[in-house]
Design an enzyme around this catalytic site. Structure first.
Site: not given
Length: 260
Positions: A19, A114, A151
């Site tokens: 990200n 993540d 996640e």
């Protein structure tokens, strides 16, 4: 190490952050010895430049997420000042795909990805769908795909839901550990534990009693069973491993003292 584990049937997955790159501001050298300049968003080892980040797509005054009820902010603005990559760009996607394919070529069997709710689902679907099959030279069956779980912290009340990510990988079910904690003294209520409790479908869930965030009251918080309650940790770890819902993940933690 990966080859040795694969030889005895122990599969390895990597915890990856795609990200963002790092916090805003400053320069330095990464752990692999590569230089970066966060002030100018220059990461020559990738390479990424300022054109590869989401700054132009974020419309908050601070550049950070200011309202979690706004899905555009959550996905296009910076999470606590972390430089936010634009996975909508083919170039950025290509670099992420190359990175993940490099890991699977080493024998990695899958990934924990993540901060997925901070990325657009369509972008992740393209990235995951473009990955190579796992290599037969590392002991995987032909046509095997990387195991992916994402996640996504979803305890309700926000604009982004875990259901948006279910079609292209498993997703962390944060309600699982909280529901068990809230009913740890009432096991008779667990006979239908799972989807009927408002949790995601069995075939999509990655389940756990606690994780590195919520055991420290971070990452959405909530009451969870941790090492501080060793009796219930043993009981409900056994329950999780035996109960037919989701793919279980066991958390092994060292003692720590939580401080604000």
């Amino acid at each position: 190490m990966v080859d040795r584990c694969n030889a005895v049937g122990v599969r390895i997955y990597a915890d990856i952050v795609i990200n963002h790159m790092c916090g805003g501001g400053g320069t330095g050298t990464g752990t692999a010895g590569t230089y970066f300049d966060a002030n100018t968003e220059d990461f020559p080892a990738v390479p990424y430049s300022a054109a590869d980040f989401n700054d132009g797509n974020c419309y908050t005054s601070s550049g950070n997420i200011e309202n979690y009820g706004d899905a555009n902010q959550v996905r296009n603005c910076r999470l606590v000042s972390l430089l936010d990559l634009n996975q909508g760009k083919d170039y950025v996607r290509g670099k992420i795909i190359d990175f993940m394919n490099d890991l699977t070529s080493l024998g990695i069997a899958g990934f924990r990805v993540d901060a997925c709710k901070h990325m657009w689902p369509n972008d992740l679907e393209v990235i995951f769908g473009s990955l190579n099959d796992l290599p037969t030279s590392k002991g995987f069956s032909g046509g095997s795909r990387p195991f992916i779980y994402q996640e996504v912290i979803d305890q309700g009340g926000e604009s982004i839901t875990a259901s948006e990510y279910l079609s292209f990988g498993r997703v962390t079910e944060f309600k699982y550990g909280i529901n068990l904690y809230n009913n740890k003294d009432k096991p008779q209520y667990l006979s239908y534990f799972g989807e009927s409790w408002g949790m995601m479908p069995d075939g999509s869930a990655l389940v756990f009693l606690n994780n590195h965030d919520n055991q420290r009251s971070h990452g959405g918080g909530g009451n969870v069973i941790t090492f501080e309650d060793p009796y219930n940790l043993k009981i409900f770890t056994a329950f999780m491993m035996a109960w037919p819902y989701g793919v279980p993940r066991v958390m092994s933690s060292y003692y720590f003292r939580y401080k604000n």
